[in-house]
Design an enzyme around this catalytic site. Structure first.
Site, PDB file in Angstrom:
ATOM      1  CB  SER A  82      -1.170   0.228   1.392  1.00 49.33           C
ATOM      2  OG  SER A  82       0.028  -0.250   2.449  1.00 49.33           O
ATOM      3  CB  THR A  91      -0.221   6.243   0.418  1.00 48.97           C
ATOM      4  OG1 THR A  91      -1.070   4.633   0.229  1.00 48.97           O
ATOM      5  CG2 THR A  91      -1.391   7.348  -0.391  1.00 48.97           C
ATOM      6  NE  ARG A 113      -9.223   7.644  -4.092  1.00 48.62           N
ATOM      7  CZ  ARG A 113      -7.841   7.489  -2.596  1.00 48.62           C
ATOM      8  NH1 ARG A 113      -6.877   7.782  -2.982  1.00 48.62           N
ATOM      9  NH2 ARG A 113      -8.723   7.784  -1.601  1.00 48.62           N
ATOM     10  CB  VAL A 114      -4.924  12.655  -5.892  1.00 48.85           C
ATOM     11  CG1 VAL A 114      -4.164  12.895  -4.620  1.00 48.85           C
ATOM     12  CG2 VAL A 114      -4.086  12.563  -7.021  1.00 48.85           C
ATOM     13  N   GLY A 115      -5.647  10.571  -3.213  1.00 47.99           N
ATOM     14  CA  GLY A 115      -6.750  10.587  -2.240  1.00 47.99           C
ATOM     15  C   GLY A 115      -6.354  11.911  -1.008  1.00 47.99           C
ATOM     16  N   GLY A 170      -6.888   5.127   6.343  1.00 49.92           N
ATOM     17  CA  GLY A 170      -8.306   4.833   5.474  1.00 49.92           C
ATOM     18  C   GLY A 170      -8.557   5.549   4.406  1.00 49.92           C
ATOM     19  N   GLY A 177      -9.292   8.220   2.124  1.00 55.25           N
ATOM     20  CA  GLY A 177      -8.796   9.419   1.408  1.00 55.25           C
ATOM     21  C   GLY A 177      -9.783  10.748   1.686  1.00 55.25           C
TER      22      GLY A 177
END
Ligand code: GLY
Length: 330
Positions: free
Chosen positions: A89, A209, A219-221, A243, A245
């Site tokens: 991860s 991460t 996608r960006v968290g 967790g 995002g």
């Protein structure tokens, strides 16, 4: 001073209290905030990190215990999972997006509010070090995608293939169903967020991460977003998140934790209150995990999450530890 034993006790108490708070549907049921004792002797140095990142906190401790800076320690620490191909991860070996690309998000912040971040960065094994370069060698805070990659290569970072054979096989298997939903406590590990307090009393933090496995490309968290995945205020304390995002971004989670500590909550209480905020704003909170950890300028630490199963690693003068965080759901 928050010892591990005190914290474990507090976590259990916190879980019970949160249950009452939720059933009353009001935050006014919260007990009176415990004021941080401004005269308390600092517990320093100390490092905490999300999940079972014991090797990472040991690496950070190695820097801190020799009088090294909080900033050097936090970068050294999070580079351990970034470079570990078996850590699925973070960094090298991180699960790819749905198109098979490993895209990395990372940020770093110091005691004086200097910060740097990269997002949607490919091919660089240690995005945290690129984030630090953004902080120190540019007038900017955040760089993304191809621009961030070009910047990294210009800075001398090596271009590498981060998709391991094991990760590729797992992705090909996933493609058979291509089920797109967040996985709670994926393999009992997610983002690493790390917070450090050095011998001189300075704080730093980093969060790094590969994001949600099989996320949509692009996608960006929360992890590279200052205030969401990480926040440090040298006058108060620091917090970081793990967790889902999207849920963390919606409440500016790490900034919220630090602001709650500014109002007088201890780190454990601040994390609990921030999780309650996530729950209040996220109708599907039972289907996701979000966890926060926090460290204040006195070296007191804490953590809290939605689902059981989140823990955090610690190293302080008393030695290493692994603490189960209090949780909202039973
Ligand atoms: N917390 C990591 C992510 O949502 O990407």
């Amino acid at each position: 001073m928050g010892t591990r034993r005190d914290f474990i006790k507090n976590s259990a108490l916190g879980g019970t209290l949160l249950g009452s708070t939720l059933s009353l549907s009001t935050s006014s049921a919260r007990p009176q905030a415990q004021r941080v004792n401004k005269n308390a002797a600092a517990n320093k140095p100390v490092v905490i990190a999300t999940w079972k990142n014991e090797r990472a906190v040991a690496a950070a401790w190695n820097v801190l215990s020799k009088g090294g800076s909080a900033l050097d320690a936090v970068e050294t620490g999070v580079k351990v999972p970034e470079g570990d191909p078996h850590d699925t991860s973070v960094g090298y070996g991180g699960r790819p997006d749905r198109d098979g690309m490993v895209t990395l998000d990372s940020c770093i912040m110091d005691h004086d509010s200097n910060c740097g971040a990269v997002a949607f960065l490919q091919h660089i094994k240690h995005p945290v070090s690129v984030a630090r370069k953004v902080m120190t060698d540019t007038p900017h805070v955040m760089m993304v995608g191809d621009g961030a990659l070009k910047f990294a290569l210009d800075q001398g970072f090596k271009k590498e293939d981060l998709l391991t054979e094991e990760s590729r096989a797992h992705w090909l298997k996933w493609l058979e169903t291509a089920e797109y939903k967040p996985v709670i406590n994926i393999e009992n590990h997610d983002t690493i967020g790390m917070l450090t307090l050095d011998s001189s009393g300075k704080l730093s933090g980093a969060c790094t991460t590969s994001g949600m496995a099989y996320k949509m490309n692009g996608r960006v968290g929360d992890s590279p977003i200052i205030g969401a995945g990480l926040f440090v205020d040298g006058d108060i304390g620091a917090a970081t998140a793990t967790g889902m995002g999207e849920a963390v971004i919606k409440v500016a989670g790490s900034h919220l934790v630090v602001e709650l500590m500014r109002q007088g909550l201890d780190p454990n209480e601040a994390c609990q209150a921030a999780v309650e905020r996530v729950i209040a704003k996220e109708p599907k909170y039972k289907e996701i995990q979000v966890g926060f950890i926090a460290l204040n300028i006195h070296g007191e630490y804490g953590g809290y999450c939605i689902q059981p199963g989140f823990n955090y690693a610690l190293y302080e003068n008393n030695g290493p530890g692994l603490i189960d965080a209090g949780h909202a759901l039973k």
